[in-house]
Design a protein around this motif. Structure first.
Motif, short mmCIF file in Angstrom:
data_model
loop_
_atom_site.label_atom_id
_atom_site.label_comp_id
_atom_site.label_asym_id
_atom_site.label_seq_id
_atom_site.Cartn_x
_atom_site.Cartn_y
_atom_site.Cartn_z
N GLU A 1 0.85 -1.19 0.00
CA GLU A 1 0.00 0.00 0.00
C GLU A 1 0.89 1.25 0.00
O GLU A 1 0.64 2.22 -0.69
CB GLU A 1 -0.91 -0.04 1.23
N LYS B 1 -14.14 3.27 -16.68
CA LYS B 1 -13.54 2.04 -16.17
C LYS B 1 -14.46 0.85 -16.33
O LYS B 1 -14.03 -0.26 -16.54
CB LYS B 1 -13.19 2.22 -14.69
N SER C 1 -3.50 10.35 2.77
CA SER C 1 -3.06 8.99 2.48
C SER C 1 -3.98 8.28 1.49
O SER C 1 -3.68 7.21 1.01
CB SER C 1 -2.94 8.18 3.77
N ILE D 1 6.31 6.00 -1.74
CA ILE D 1 5.37 5.70 -2.81
C ILE D 1 4.06 5.25 -2.16
O ILE D 1 4.08 4.31 -1.36
CB ILE D 1 5.92 4.57 -3.70
N ASN D 2 2.97 5.91 -2.46
CA ASN D 2 1.73 5.58 -1.78
C ASN D 2 0.61 5.21 -2.75
O ASN D 2 0.33 5.95 -3.69
CB ASN D 2 1.29 6.77 -0.92
N ALA D 3 -0.03 4.07 -2.49
CA ALA D 3 -1.28 3.67 -3.13
C ALA D 3 -1.23 3.70 -4.66
O ALA D 3 -2.08 4.30 -5.32
CB ALA D 3 -2.44 4.55 -2.63
N ILE D 4 -0.25 3.04 -5.21
CA ILE D 4 -0.17 2.93 -6.67
C ILE D 4 -1.33 2.07 -7.17
O ILE D 4 -1.60 0.99 -6.63
CB ILE D 4 1.18 2.30 -7.07
N GLN D 5 -2.02 2.57 -8.20
CA GLN D 5 -3.25 1.91 -8.65
C GLN D 5 -3.07 0.93 -9.81
O GLN D 5 -3.81 -0.01 -9.95
CB GLN D 5 -4.29 2.95 -9.09
N ASP D 6 -2.14 1.21 -10.68
CA ASP D 6 -2.01 0.30 -11.82
C ASP D 6 -0.60 0.34 -12.40
O ASP D 6 0.27 1.08 -11.95
CB ASP D 6 -3.05 0.61 -12.90
N TYR D 7 -0.42 -0.46 -13.41
CA TYR D 7 0.90 -0.64 -13.98
C TYR D 7 1.49 0.65 -14.54
O TYR D 7 2.65 0.97 -14.30
CB TYR D 7 0.83 -1.71 -15.08
N PHE E 1 10.20 -0.99 -8.69
CA PHE E 1 9.21 -1.04 -9.78
C PHE E 1 8.40 -2.34 -9.70
O PHE E 1 7.17 -2.35 -9.75
CB PHE E 1 9.97 -0.94 -11.10
N VAL F 1 6.33 6.18 -12.00
CA VAL F 1 7.07 6.31 -10.74
C VAL F 1 8.48 5.75 -10.89
O VAL F 1 9.46 6.36 -10.46
CB VAL F 1 6.32 5.58 -9.60
N SER G 1 2.91 2.78 -11.97
CA SER G 1 4.16 2.24 -11.43
C SER G 1 5.30 2.52 -12.40
O SER G 1 6.43 2.79 -12.01
CB SER G 1 4.03 0.75 -11.14
N ARG G 2 4.97 2.50 -13.67
CA ARG G 2 5.96 2.75 -14.70
C ARG G 2 6.47 4.20 -14.65
O ARG G 2 7.65 4.47 -14.78
CB ARG G 2 5.28 2.49 -16.05
#
Lengths: 536, 452
Positions: free
Chosen positions: A240, B9, B190, B206-212, A258, B218, B215-216
């Motif tokens: 999280e 969505k 948060s 890094i907080n509460a990443i939702q999808d790929y 990553f 970030v 993340s890419r």
């Protein structure tokens, strides 16, 4: 904390062994000489064998039991190996079991700061053996990353560990799984306690609480990472939030972050199924829709899958497991018509379907639909090259399996992200690569994997290794079953169905050859699946 | 927690093609490298063929007030406050319109320094089904901030044509005005997806990443630093194959190529700014001609060989001249001219393939400081396109002359280029689109050359 799990005491260290079959997860395999020199998604190679301009690295896990450390270690190892980084996991628990033998209990004060002399000696003996193996891997076996899976509860211990590695010219990155959310802890504990006789007949929630209390008693001193002088990644509540403290680390650590951004520690299964067939002429460019028999197949496949899930749940309940409802099922297809339409039946039943363009099949290039004779005549050199390296070679205008693996990287990370059970309906070439990732197959085996249409593949994750199961779909017409050939060299089309094959548009291998393919229903005798999170 | 998402969505039918849209919201005081990060992220995403756009609130603000003084940014200045809010409103409206037309990643470049402002942006984006990713750059390192102030006062449109000393003073005052109201992202937020980078990546949350895709982004941002540095690019010296007009292969240097290799150390020295004198790290490919070109550089320059820097693999056409390719593979020759970026040689690579294999190099380059890269024509085109934001149509046709050293210095508002000619004769290895099947001399005023 396996003393709490007496059923699990099997002193089977070292865990590393030669691969015996592509049906067993290869994440703990010792690569043999015949293995491909390049990993499935490796982009380049170096003289030293080390990648990303990083030297030798120790990734040191930190966290109490039931925080998913083993799962994180093994998953990360699988991903790094896929990228070509020579990685091995060293589970301290294996060494403890191997040292003490199956009948000896871990002393009560084993993890205490003021442990008795005998406990300290035992601890040091176990640690020494594990460290020796780590150095042997990094210094003599061309290893680049050693993942050290242990509790490492104290800041002082972590500092001296980093110092010791530094003396050996090894960089250290700590990786902590820290959980503050009681729900996550209890869910993890529940999934662990099932296999332990200590908790038989107990209310699952009560058992989970008791289990967690025992951990606290066994390991009373635990300091979460807060050492500004060390390189660390702290995963909080299963990802999280991630805190990252970078003192001196290179590219590989951000690559790891990553990956961790996409990893979670919940257990869920992945199913693989083929798309139905088309009754019109299909080819890579034509992208034909399903025929009647293809639609009938889609229904049969879906019904088999749904019945299987219900049966599994009933079995869990019968074994005293949680009566919780099934995890939701999500379906992924490519954007190709036949895969999309194969999912229609499930979509109409209300299941969520997502189309993923990266999952379209291997582009067959100019050789699509050519007979082997024609290919040999037109591209004899290419056929020779292909035989030498079917994984990396690409025919003119075609993609290689390696190209496909690189293209699938986002899918692989999303596969890690997905929390629901997942059904992937895709072309056989795509299933081969995804299976190759989940089961850590050698690149050379990937083009040869078989996914006949009358089977659904189920991949069950466990913290040590994934397990693959094949579920039979009854009454699938024999002409529809065969897989695509392992490459695009194809025998002359058999008569019968126009296009029993998906996208490569290639005629099938003769159905009779299927009898030679060994597809046992549970493929790993003696390799019992273990519960996630059950080890330290 | 699974939030109910707007229609994009879950479009009723339950089927969706992957179509995540993300608004990257920059957060931070002035002079924390926000614009640099925004520019780089856009460049990187476009280089990977992901549609990305920067919406800089400052640009909208300047429409109303070209060169405002620091008082404009005082919280007590009601008029300034109103105009700044209007600029933000205009930028967000344009951005959402851009998303409606199918944009994938927008970067909202402004200070966004209060919780209220961030909440407002999130609500606007939520309504459109656009995800938000807040990126805060927080920095306490005075030296770094000062160097950024110097950078900004010389290159920001806000201070164009002004006395640098006055500009720097005004800018510091402006920062103090922002500091009065600045709220860092904390526990109250948060529920936001955010990336907080402290002291240029030493600590990251890094907080509460939702999808790929998030993340890419970030992942890329974590590899950035905002320290001043340069990148030097050079092709290998003229090779024997260059002389014969052959492509690919692993040939040795020609005598003139050797002369360039001998000249390179001096050329590098010549490229240093006054007072700039530090060893470079040298990256070459694994092919003989680049290693030979770099071999006379000073001993203290650390050298690394990368397989990923090897020349574009021309497959069956390796070691051929363009005339031979045209004769043996006329269709291929034509197909390549039509879409050079996507054309893949038989058994070889396309420019698109090269970009994929160069991605780790770009990541490493972003992490590193002063690097000299000695590599090949197609590889340099791709790296150059990344830094200079050349589009895919044009980049494969760039003229990259031999025996030329190019120094690129990334700045907040674009990359600065300097060219140093060795003065050693060499053949041209450039060929125009749709032209004859041989290397030719670039046409002045028509060919885009790296050395002008």
């Amino acid at each position: 904390m396996d003393t709490l799990l007496t059923a699990e005491i099997a002193a089977n260290s070292p865990r590393y062994r030669r691969r015996s079959s592509t049906f067993i997860d290869g994440v703990h395999d010792v690569p043999d000489e015949k293995a491909s020199p390049m990993a499935p998604a490796q982009l380049y190679s170096t003289m030293s064998g080390r990648l990303f301009h990083s030297g030798r690295i120790a990734i040191v896990l930190v966290g109490l039991p039931a925080r998913g450390k083993t799962h994180i270690s093994v998953s990360l190892s699988r991903y790094l190996q896929w990228l070509g980084v020579k990685t091995r996991v060293f589970h301290l628990g294996d060494y403890r079991r191997a040292t003490m033998g199956p009948d000896m209990e871990v002393p009560e004060d084993y993890f205490f700061i003021n442990a008795s002399a005998t406990s300290v000696m035992l601890r040091q003996k176990i640690l020494k053996k594990c460290r020796e193996d780590i150095y042997a891997w990094l210094n003599h076996e061309n290893g680049q990353v050693a993942i050290y899976d242990a509790v490492n509860p104290l800041a002082s211990g972590r500092r001296s560990l980093a110092k010791e590695f530094q003396k050996h010219d090894v960089q250290t990155l700590f990786l902590e799984s820290y959980v503050t959310d009681q729900n996550i802890l209890e869910e993890n504990a529940r999934s662990v306690k099932i296999s332990s006789p200590d908790f038989v007949g107990m209310d699952p929630d009560e058992a989970a609480k008791l289990y967690l209390k025992r951990i606290d008693m066994k390991i009373p001193h635990f300091e979460t990472m807060n050492e500004p002088d060390l390189n660390y990644v702290k995963m909080i509540n299963a990802g999280e939030r991630i805190d990252y403290n970078n003192v001196s680390f290179g590219y590989l650590s951000t690559r790891i972050v990553f990956y961790l951004m996409n990893l979670h520690i919940k257990s869920r299964v992945t199913f693989f199924a083929r798309a139905g067939t088309s009754s019109s002429e299909d080819s890579f460019k034509a992208d034909a829709p399903l025929g009647d028999e293809g639609r009938a197949y889609a229904k049969k496949m879906a019904d088999t899958l749904l019945a299987h899930r219900e049966a599994e749940r009933a079995a869990v309940i019968a074994a005293g497991g949680s009566p919780a409802p099934l995890k939701p099922l999500t379906v992924w297809t490519s954007t190709r018509k036949r895969t999309v339409e194969t999912a229609d039946y499930l979509k109409n039943l209300g299941y969520r379907v997502r189309q993923r363009s990266q999952m379209s099949q291997l582009n067959p290039g100019v050789c699509e639909k050519l007979s082997e004779t024609a290919m040999r005549r037109l591209y004899s050199e290419e056929v020779d090259k292909h035989e030498l390296d079917p994984y990396h070679h690409r025919y003119p205008r075609a993609e290689s399996y390696h190209d496909l693996a690189v293209r699938l990287e986002p899918i692989i990370l999303e596969l890690e992200r997905e929390h629901n059970d997942l059904l992937i309906i895709a072309h056989e070439s795509v299933l081969r690569v995804l299976y190759g990732y989940l089961m850590a197959c050698d690149a050379m085996h990937i083009p040869k994997l078989k996914f006949p249409r009358n089977e659904i593949i189920e991949i069950i994750p466990a913290s040590y290794q994934n397990e693959a199961k094949r579920i039979n779909i009854p009454d699938v017409h024999i002409d529809m079953i065969p897989g695509s050939p392992e490459d695009i060299r194809i025998p002359v089309p058999p008569s019968g169905f126009v296009s029993p094959l998906s996208g490569l548009g290639t005629p099938a291998e003769p159905a009779t050859s299927m009898s030679k393919v060994v597809t046992p229903s549970i493929l790993t005798p003696g390799e019992k699946a273990e519960n996630p999170l059950s080890r330290d | 927690m699974e939030l109910a998402r707007p229609s994009r969505k879950t479009n009723g039918a339950g089927v969706q093609v992957e179509d995540t849209q993300i608004c990257v919201v920059m957060v931070g005081l002035p002079a924390r490298g926000k614009s640099l990060i925004a520019q780089k992220a856009q460049r990187y995403l476009r280089w990977l063929s992901i549609d990305a756009e920067v919406f800089n609130v400052g640009v909208y603000r300047r429409k109303g007030n070209k060169q405002p003084s620091a008082d404009f940014f005082d919280v007590n200045n009601a008029e300034g406050e109103r105009m700044r809010k209007a600029a933000a409103e205009a930028a967000v409206t344009d951005m959402l319109n851009w998303f409606r037309k199918g944009g994938i990643i927008a970067i909202l470049d402004a200070t966004n320094s209060t919780k209220a402002r961030r909440r407002w942006i999130k609500e606007r984006c939520d309504k459109e089904g656009v995800e938000t990713l807040f990126v805060e750059s927080k920095c306490d390192d005075e030296e770094l901030i000062m160097s950024n102030i110097l950078e900004v006062k010389t290159s920001s449109p806000d201070y164009e044509g002004q006395d640098p000393e006055t500009a720097a003073q005004d800018f510091r005052k402006r920062i103090r005005n922002y500091e009065k109201v600045y709220e860092t992202i904390d526990k109250d937020e948060s529920d936001l997806t955010y990336l907080k980078i402290m002291n240029v990546g030493k600590q990251v949350i890094i907080n509460a990443i939702q999808d790929y895709l998030q993340s890419r982004v970030v992942y890329y941002l974590m590899n950035l630093h905002i320290k001043q540095r340069s990148i030097w690019l050079s092709r290998h010296g003229e090779s024997e194959w260059n002389v014969y007009g052959k492509i690919g292969g692993d040939a040795d240097l020609s005598p003139r190529g050797e002369a360039y290799a001998l000249k390179l150390p001096e050329l590098v020295k010549q490229s240093f700014d006054p007072g700039e004198d530090h060893p470079l790290t040298v990256w070459t490919s694994t092919l003989k001609r680049t290693i030979a070109t770099a071999r006379h550089l000073p001993q203290e320059y650390n050298q690394l060989q990368w397989k990923a820097l090897d020349e574009l693999d021309s497959g069956v056409c390796d070691n051929m001249t363009y005339a031979e390719i045209k004769e043996l593979y006329p269709e291929d020759f034509e197909a390549r001219d039509q879409d050079k970026y996507n054309y893949r040689y038989r058994g070889g690579e396309s420019y698109r393939d090269v970009v994929i294999r160069l991605e780790p190099i770009i990541m490493e380059l972003e992490r590193s400081e002063n690097i000299l890269i000695v590599t090949h024509q197609a590889i340099l085109r791709c790296i150059y396109a990344y830094f200079m934001k050349e589009d895919q149509e044009k980049s494969p046709w760039l003229n990259v002359p031999l025996h030329t050293l190019i120094k690129l210095t990334p700045r907040a508002y674009g990359t600065e280029k300097q060219v140093f000619k060795a003065g050693v004769e060499a053949v041209s290895t450039w060929r125009g689109k749709g032209s004859v099947a041989k290397h030719e001399d670039p046409v002045e005023g028509v060919t885009t050359s790296l050395d002008v």
